[in-house]
Write an enzyme that holds these catalytic residues in place. Structure first.
Site, PDB file in Angstrom:
ATOM      1  N   SER A   1      -2.002  40.424  23.353  1.00  0.00           N
ATOM      2  CA  SER A   1      -3.135  40.304  24.272  1.00  0.00           C
ATOM      3  C   SER A   1      -2.759  39.442  25.471  1.00  0.00           C
ATOM      4  O   SER A   1      -2.428  38.264  25.337  1.00  0.00           O
ATOM      5  CB  SER A   1      -4.333  39.674  23.560  1.00  0.00           C
ATOM      6  OG  SER A   1      -5.260  39.247  24.525  1.00  0.00           O
TER       7      SER A   1
ATOM      8  N   HIS B   1      -2.468  44.760  25.221  1.00  0.00           N
ATOM      9  CA  HIS B   1      -3.925  44.654  25.080  1.00  0.00           C
ATOM     10  C   HIS B   1      -4.499  43.859  26.257  1.00  0.00           C
ATOM     11  O   HIS B   1      -4.047  42.749  26.547  1.00  0.00           O
ATOM     12  CB  HIS B   1      -4.223  43.950  23.749  1.00  0.00           C
ATOM     13  CG  HIS B   1      -5.658  43.901  23.375  1.00  0.00           C
ATOM     14  ND1 HIS B   1      -6.326  44.972  22.815  1.00  0.00           N
ATOM     15  CD2 HIS B   1      -6.576  42.906  23.469  1.00  0.00           C
ATOM     16  CE1 HIS B   1      -7.580  44.638  22.580  1.00  0.00           C
ATOM     17  NE2 HIS B   1      -7.765  43.382  22.973  1.00  0.00           N
TER      18      HIS B   1
ATOM     19  N   ASP C   1      -7.835  42.210  27.822  1.00  0.00           N
ATOM     20  CA  ASP C   1      -9.188  41.756  27.492  1.00  0.00           C
ATOM     21  C   ASP C   1     -10.024  41.580  28.750  1.00  0.00           C
ATOM     22  O   ASP C   1      -9.786  40.675  29.552  1.00  0.00           O
ATOM     23  CB  ASP C   1      -9.112  40.427  26.725  1.00  0.00           C
ATOM     24  CG  ASP C   1      -8.691  40.648  25.288  1.00  0.00           C
ATOM     25  OD1 ASP C   1      -9.300  41.503  24.619  1.00  0.00           O
ATOM     26  OD2 ASP C   1      -7.748  39.971  24.835  1.00  0.00           O
TER      27      ASP C   1
ATOM     28  N   MET D   1     -13.527  40.688  30.341  1.00  0.00           N
ATOM     29  CA  MET D   1     -14.763  39.962  30.020  1.00  0.00           C
ATOM     30  C   MET D   1     -15.569  39.733  31.287  1.00  0.00           C
ATOM     31  O   MET D   1     -14.996  39.387  32.327  1.00  0.00           O
ATOM     32  CB  MET D   1     -14.426  38.609  29.389  1.00  0.00           C
ATOM     33  CG  MET D   1     -13.520  38.725  28.178  1.00  0.00           C
ATOM     34  SD  MET D   1     -13.303  37.145  27.372  1.00  0.00           S
ATOM     35  CE  MET D   1     -12.056  37.567  26.140  1.00  0.00           C
TER      36      MET D   1
ATOM     37  N   HIS E   1      -9.720  46.609  26.474  1.00  0.00           N
ATOM     38  CA  HIS E   1     -10.833  46.218  25.608  1.00  0.00           C
ATOM     39  C   HIS E   1     -11.945  45.664  26.496  1.00  0.00           C
ATOM     40  O   HIS E   1     -11.839  44.546  27.008  1.00  0.00           O
ATOM     41  CB  HIS E   1     -10.314  45.159  24.614  1.00  0.00           C
ATOM     42  CG  HIS E   1     -11.338  44.616  23.688  1.00  0.00           C
ATOM     43  ND1 HIS E   1     -11.111  43.491  22.923  1.00  0.00           N
ATOM     44  CD2 HIS E   1     -12.597  45.029  23.387  1.00  0.00           C
ATOM     45  CE1 HIS E   1     -12.187  43.232  22.197  1.00  0.00           C
ATOM     46  NE2 HIS E   1     -13.107  44.146  22.464  1.00  0.00           N
TER      47      HIS E   1
ATOM     48  N   MET F   1     -15.169  44.029  27.114  1.00  0.00           N
ATOM     49  CA  MET F   1     -16.243  43.180  26.577  1.00  0.00           C
ATOM     50  C   MET F   1     -17.213  42.917  27.716  1.00  0.00           C
ATOM     51  O   MET F   1     -17.272  41.814  28.278  1.00  0.00           O
ATOM     52  CB  MET F   1     -15.639  41.885  26.020  1.00  0.00           C
ATOM     53  CG  MET F   1     -14.877  42.114  24.718  1.00  0.00           C
ATOM     54  SD  MET F   1     -13.707  40.790  24.347  1.00  0.00           S
ATOM     55  CE  MET F   1     -12.338  41.300  25.359  1.00  0.00           C
TER      56      MET F   1
ATOM     57  N   MET G   1     -13.532  43.544  15.340  1.00  0.00           N
ATOM     58  CA  MET G   1     -13.370  42.166  15.827  1.00  0.00           C
ATOM     59  C   MET G   1     -13.330  41.212  14.641  1.00  0.00           C
ATOM     60  O   MET G   1     -14.235  41.219  13.798  1.00  0.00           O
ATOM     61  CB  MET G   1     -14.534  41.763  16.748  1.00  0.00           C
ATOM     62  CG  MET G   1     -14.539  42.396  18.127  1.00  0.00           C
ATOM     63  SD  MET G   1     -13.032  42.190  19.112  1.00  0.00           S
ATOM     64  CE  MET G   1     -12.830  40.405  19.154  1.00  0.00           C
TER      65      MET G   1
ATOM     66  N   GLY H   1     -14.601  36.520  23.174  1.00  0.00           N
ATOM     67  CA  GLY H   1     -14.813  35.603  24.298  1.00  0.00           C
ATOM     68  C   GLY H   1     -13.589  34.757  24.600  1.00  0.00           C
ATOM     69  O   GLY H   1     -13.332  34.436  25.753  1.00  0.00           O
ATOM     70  N   PHE H   2     -12.832  34.432  23.564  1.00  0.00           N
ATOM     71  CA  PHE H   2     -11.715  33.515  23.776  1.00  0.00           C
ATOM     72  C   PHE H   2     -10.551  33.845  22.848  1.00  0.00           C
ATOM     73  O   PHE H   2     -10.768  34.342  21.738  1.00  0.00           O
ATOM     74  CB  PHE H   2     -12.153  32.068  23.509  1.00  0.00           C
ATOM     75  CG  PHE H   2     -13.360  31.677  24.309  1.00  0.00           C
ATOM     76  CD1 PHE H   2     -13.216  31.219  25.618  1.00  0.00           C
ATOM     77  CD2 PHE H   2     -14.637  31.826  23.790  1.00  0.00           C
ATOM     78  CE1 PHE H   2     -14.323  30.907  26.384  1.00  0.00           C
ATOM     79  CE2 PHE H   2     -15.759  31.505  24.553  1.00  0.00           C
ATOM     80  CZ  PHE H   2     -15.597  31.042  25.849  1.00  0.00           C
ATOM     81  N   GLY H   3      -9.351  33.531  23.315  1.00  0.00           N
ATOM     82  CA  GLY H   3      -8.178  33.628  22.462  1.00  0.00           C
ATOM     83  C   GLY H   3      -8.092  32.387  21.593  1.00  0.00           C
ATOM     84  O   GLY H   3      -8.831  31.414  21.802  1.00  0.00           O
ATOM     85  N   GLY H   4      -7.229  32.420  20.618  1.00  0.00           N
ATOM     86  CA  GLY H   4      -6.942  31.226  19.819  1.00  0.00           C
ATOM     87  C   GLY H   4      -8.013  30.805  18.828  1.00  0.00           C
ATOM     88  O   GLY H   4      -8.008  29.662  18.366  1.00  0.00           O
TER      89      GLY H   4
ATOM     90  N   ASP I   1      -8.638  42.650  15.935  1.00  0.00           N
ATOM     91  CA  ASP I   1      -8.481  41.769  17.096  1.00  0.00           C
ATOM     92  C   ASP I   1      -9.149  40.412  16.855  1.00  0.00           C
ATOM     93  O   ASP I   1     -10.355  40.348  16.647  1.00  0.00           O
ATOM     94  CB  ASP I   1      -9.122  42.470  18.306  1.00  0.00           C
ATOM     95  CG  ASP I   1      -8.914  41.722  19.614  1.00  0.00           C
ATOM     96  OD1 ASP I   1      -8.177  40.724  19.633  1.00  0.00           O
ATOM     97  OD2 ASP I   1      -9.503  42.160  20.622  1.00  0.00           O
ATOM     98  N   GLY I   2      -8.328  39.359  16.933  1.00  0.00           N
ATOM     99  CA  GLY I   2      -8.857  37.997  16.851  1.00  0.00           C
ATOM    100  C   GLY I   2      -8.280  37.213  15.688  1.00  0.00           C
ATOM    101  O   GLY I   2      -8.470  37.574  14.527  1.00  0.00           O
ATOM    102  N   GLY I   3      -7.532  36.175  16.012  1.00  0.00           N
ATOM    103  CA  GLY I   3      -6.999  35.296  14.965  1.00  0.00           C
ATOM    104  C   GLY I   3      -5.952  35.962  14.080  1.00  0.00           C
ATOM    105  O   GLY I   3      -5.694  35.512  12.961  1.00  0.00           O
TER     106      GLY I   3
ATOM    107  N   GLY J   1      -2.837  37.544  20.428  1.00  0.00           N
ATOM    108  CA  GLY J   1      -2.727  36.794  21.680  1.00  0.00           C
ATOM    109  C   GLY J   1      -1.870  35.571  21.474  1.00  0.00           C
ATOM    110  O   GLY J   1      -0.666  35.572  21.781  1.00  0.00           O
ATOM    111  N   SER J   2      -2.476  34.532  20.911  1.00  0.00           N
ATOM    112  CA  SER J   2      -1.749  33.269  20.765  1.00  0.00           C
ATOM    113  C   SER J   2      -0.543  33.401  19.841  1.00  0.00           C
ATOM    114  O   SER J   2       0.462  32.729  20.054  1.00  0.00           O
ATOM    115  CB  SER J   2      -2.698  32.165  20.308  1.00  0.00           C
ATOM    116  OG  SER J   2      -3.624  32.649  19.381  1.00  0.00           O
TER     117      SER J   2
HETATM  118  C1  DX5 Z   1     -11.108  37.878  21.952  1.00  0.00           C
HETATM  119  C2  DX5 Z   1     -10.143  38.912  22.503  1.00  0.00           C
HETATM  120  C3  DX5 Z   1      -8.845  38.925  21.786  1.00  0.00           C
HETATM  121  C4  DX5 Z   1      -8.068  37.646  21.912  1.00  0.00           C
HETATM  122  C5  DX5 Z   1      -7.096  37.575  20.797  1.00  0.00           C
HETATM  123  O1  DX5 Z   1     -12.319  38.004  22.575  1.00  0.00           O
HETATM  124  O2  DX5 Z   1     -10.708  40.198  22.400  1.00  0.00           O
HETATM  125  O3  DX5 Z   1      -8.051  40.031  22.175  1.00  0.00           O
HETATM  126  O4  DX5 Z   1      -7.410  37.511  23.115  1.00  0.00           O
HETATM  127  O5  DX5 Z   1      -6.434  36.348  20.855  1.00  0.00           O
HETATM  128  P1  DX5 Z   1      -5.916  35.609  19.546  1.00  0.00           P
HETATM  129  O6  DX5 Z   1      -4.896  36.522  18.934  1.00  0.00           O
HETATM  130  O7  DX5 Z   1      -5.331  34.351  20.062  1.00  0.00           O
HETATM  131  O8  DX5 Z   1      -7.102  35.411  18.646  1.00  0.00           O
HETATM  132 ZN    ZN Z   2      -9.369  42.052  22.668  1.00  0.00          ZN
END
Ligand code: DX5
Ligand code: ZN
Length: 216
Positions: free
Chosen positions: A9, A34, A36, A38, A67, A69, A138, A143-146, A176-178, A198-199
């Site tokens: 991501s 990917h 994101d 927003m 993606h 959002m 999801m 909303g946020f990475g990490g 997607d996410g964590g 992402g992270s």
């Molecule tokens: C969250 C995003 C994800 C996010 C994933 O809203 O849709 O794609 O960037 O990041 P990580 O892998 O760090 O959770």
């Molecule tokens: Zn995403």
């Protein structure tokens, strides 16, 4: 079984060196990129739009996995298709006329994806499973990475894989996410085909190792 696809991501990349970051994960073995998107309404964050997807496109062979959002995704799908998106994923919570929207994404020559938030039940997408190419589960509140992986997503992926099997569906399951090396094997065993990270990828200076670890 087909190998799992890894979709780093861009949200966790160094935005001041976007092109190099994309080249780096492509060389490191990523399958998709990917993106994101927003809008500050559907989620409490504001990121990037079609201009950035279009700017990145000429520099990579990776399919752009967009993606969205955003509220009113119907306003944006054409621009993302024009920007070179391979996949356009919209949220079930964001559209009233989902059937029309998903068909339109396919008409534009893109793969149509549907995503659902952690609190949204699988039953909400039941009627459109026949017209989607991908379902994005999801595993954090978007909303946020990490953020921390929400464990219930694992079971949701299993139930979705079961529904796919019973109905003979062809859609891919993306998570997607964590996502990290700590849960990737379990997700793939549950039925995930595409892992967004992402992270776990951009947060590691050795991207090739990070991607290889996700595939283990
Ligand atoms: C969250 C995003 C994800 C996010 C994933 O809203 O849709 O794609 O960037 O990041 P990580 O892998 O760090 O959770
Ligand atoms: Zn995403």
């Amino acid at each position: 079984m087909a190998k799992v696809l890894i979709a780093p991501s861009l949200l966790s990349a160094d935005f001041s060196r976007l092109r190099d970051e994309v080249l780096d994960v492509e060389r490191a073995g990523a399958d998709w990129l990917h993106i994101d998107v927003m809008d500050g309404h559907f989620v409490p964050n504001l990121t990037i739009g079609p201009l950035v997807a279009a700017a990145v496109k000429p520099h990579t062979n990776l399919p752009l996995d967009c993606h969205l959002m955003v509220t009113e995704p119907e306003k944006w799908i054409e621009e993302f298709a024009r920007a070179g998106a391979s996949v356009i994923t919209v949220h079930v919570e964001a559209s009233v006329h989902l059937d029309r929207l998903l068909r339109r994404i396919r008409e534009l020559g893109c793969k149509a994806g549907i995503s659902l938030n952690p609190a949204t039940p699988l039953s909400s997408i039941e009627e459109v499973l026949g017209i989607v190419d991908l379902v994005l589960v999801m595993s954090v509140n978007p909303g946020f990475g990490g953020q921390k992986f929400i464990e219930a997503a694992l079971e949701k992926v299993s139930r979705l894989a079961e529904i796919r099997k019973e109905s003979g569906g062809k859609f891919l399951i993306e998570v997607d996410g964590g996502v990290s090396a700590a849960n990737s094997a379990k997700l793939v065993a549950a039925g995930a085909d595409v892992l967004v990270a992402g992270s776990a990828v951009f947060g590691n200076s050795d991207r090739a190792k990070a991607i290889a670890d996700l595939r283990k």
